[in-house]
Design an enzyme around this catalytic site. Structure first.
Site, PDB file in Angstrom:
ATOM      1  N   TYR A  18       0.827  -1.207   0.000  1.00 25.70           N
ATOM      2  CA  TYR A  18       0.000   0.000   0.000  1.00 25.70           C
ATOM      3  C   TYR A  18       0.856   1.250   0.000  1.00 25.70           C
ATOM      4  CZ  TYR A  18      -2.418   3.968   2.082  1.00 25.70           C
ATOM      5  OH  TYR A  18      -2.873   5.236   2.345  1.00 25.70           O
TER       6      TYR A  18
ATOM      7  N   LYS B 246       1.449   4.244  -2.887  1.00 25.78           N
ATOM      8  CA  LYS B 246       1.203   5.668  -2.659  1.00 25.78           C
ATOM      9  C   LYS B 246       2.472   6.487  -2.896  1.00 25.78           C
ATOM     10  CE  LYS B 246      -1.969   7.552  -1.447  1.00 25.78           C
ATOM     11  NZ  LYS B 246      -3.055   8.195  -2.256  1.00 25.78           N
TER      12      LYS B 246
ATOM     13  N   ARG C 195       0.777  -8.428  12.031  1.00 25.94           N
ATOM     14  CA  ARG C 195       0.815  -8.583  10.587  1.00 25.94           C
ATOM     15  C   ARG C 195       2.242  -8.382  10.074  1.00 25.94           C
ATOM     16  NH1 ARG C 195      -2.568  -3.128   9.394  1.00 25.94           N
ATOM     17  NH2 ARG C 195      -0.868  -1.624   9.372  1.00 25.94           N
TER      18      ARG C 195
END
Length: 364
Positions: free
Chosen positions: A165, A169, A310
């Site tokens: 992610y 970006k 995670r």
């Protein structure tokens, strides 16, 4: 009068920006384009759908021809680009959508803007469109992670993204910068900290905690829960973008933060306390949410469950908004306490909105 194209305007931050803009600048024209993927919800725009200066388009930012048509037909002078895949967990399990939307989608928007605002007028012997602006909304996650002792991110912090992610970006940020320096497109970029507030998709931390409490479900905490984030009330984010559009220098980046660093576990405990207080103060909540046993018995922290962290979980984000404060006069209007109280109350008052999403019955 401005004519805005707001990408991702049916999503959480985009919709709040649309509400803010139509309230503060009612004579401006606002066109929203949104693909209405899982996080896009047309119900987020219900209060503005009948506004004569508002137009909604169900479409994909990767469709360059559509973007060119919208820019031309609506004589758009300002693009505010929110549209993005933004959930880190989803980027780990399925990064393709993040590459396509965040990188290729931004690229398509930039190409369309360059053609309509710069190239087409030149081809017709005219001057490029005056006072155009492409504002790109980015994230503090492009800067990587901080230790507890590190100074907060500034606009000069080197990029070091750690998830698919944030890498997508970061790539989009660089494309926006390149289109300014290479082609002369009038751009600005803002990098924000974690947003919270109304219309926040229920898979994100704060709404997840609130709705799980109301369903008496476990409150999953990654690792030790000591990951630190700077939290920004979403309307303060809209206000910050407003200032960038009004006063920001072309080609510049501006950090927009909330001056509110909290560990995840402390956020969960604070929300638990606020929900318990709400149930104690308003007995009708016990009838409306009979499954919320822990909230009713004032024992919501018993729902906290620690789960495996995670992969690549960044430890701390913190925004230094000194530049935005000094140059634009930005200062958050909400403290975390006032903002989180408003947020908890909004979710208690808007069960139909979030329940329809959780049931999979909301309109897209």
């Amino acid at each position: 009068m401005k004519k805005l194209l707001v990408t991702g305007g049916a999503g959480f931050i985009g919709a709040n920006f649309v509400h803010y803009w139509t309230q503060h600048y009612p004579s401006d024209k606002v066109v929203v384009i949104d693909a209405l993927t899982y996080a896009g919800n047309i119900a987020n725009l219900a209060s503005v759908k009948n506004n004569q200066n508002f137009t909604f388009v169900h479409g994909d930012i990767c469709d360059q021809n559509l973007i060119e048509t919208l820019l031309t037909e609506h004589d758009i002078d300002t693009v505010v680009h929110f549209a993005a895949e933004s959930h880190v967990d989803r980027s780990i399990t399925g990064p393709d959508a993040f590459i396509e939307t965040n990188i290729l989608g931004t690229y398509a928007l930039l190409k369309a803007a360059k053609i309509v605002w710069l190239d087409a007028p030149k081809a017709e012997g005219k001057e490029p469109k005056e006072n155009h602006r492409f504002h790109h909304v980015s994230t503090d996650e492009v800067y990587g992670t901080l230790s507890s002792a590190d100074p907060a991110f500034t606009e000069d912090t080197a990029y070091a993204p750690n998830s698919p992610y944030s890498a997508s970006k970061a790539a989009s940020d660089h494309l926006v910068r390149a289109y300014h320096h290479t082609y002369g497109l009038n751009v600005t970029t803002s990098n924000c900290s974690n947003n919270y507030g109304p219309y926040h998709f229920p898979e994100k931390l704060i709404p997840l905690v609130i709705t799980n409490i109301l369903h008496n479900k476990s409150l999953p905490i990654y690792g030790d829960g000591q990951q630190i984030r700077d939290w920004l009330y979403v309307e303060d984010h809209a206000y910050g973008i407003d200032l960038v559009l009004q006063k920001g220098l072309i080609g510049e980046n501006y950090n927009i933060g909330g001056n509110n660093e909290w560990a995840n576990i402390d956020i969960v405990k604070e929300i638990s306390t606020l929900v318990e207080k709400a149930f104690a103060d308003d007995k009708s909540l016990q009838q409306r949410f009979p499954d919320a046993k822990a909230a009713i018995s004032a024992n919501t922290e018993s729902l906290i469950t620690y789960v495996t962290d995670r992969p690549g979980h960044d430890r701390r984000y913190a925004i230094d908004a000194t530049k935005t404060n000094n140059e634009l006069g930005y200062k958050p209007k909400e403290s975390f306490q006032t903002g989180i109280e408003k947020t908890v109350q909004w979710y208690l008052n808007n069960e139909q909105w979030w329940q329809s999403i959780m049931d999979g019955s909301y309109a897209v």
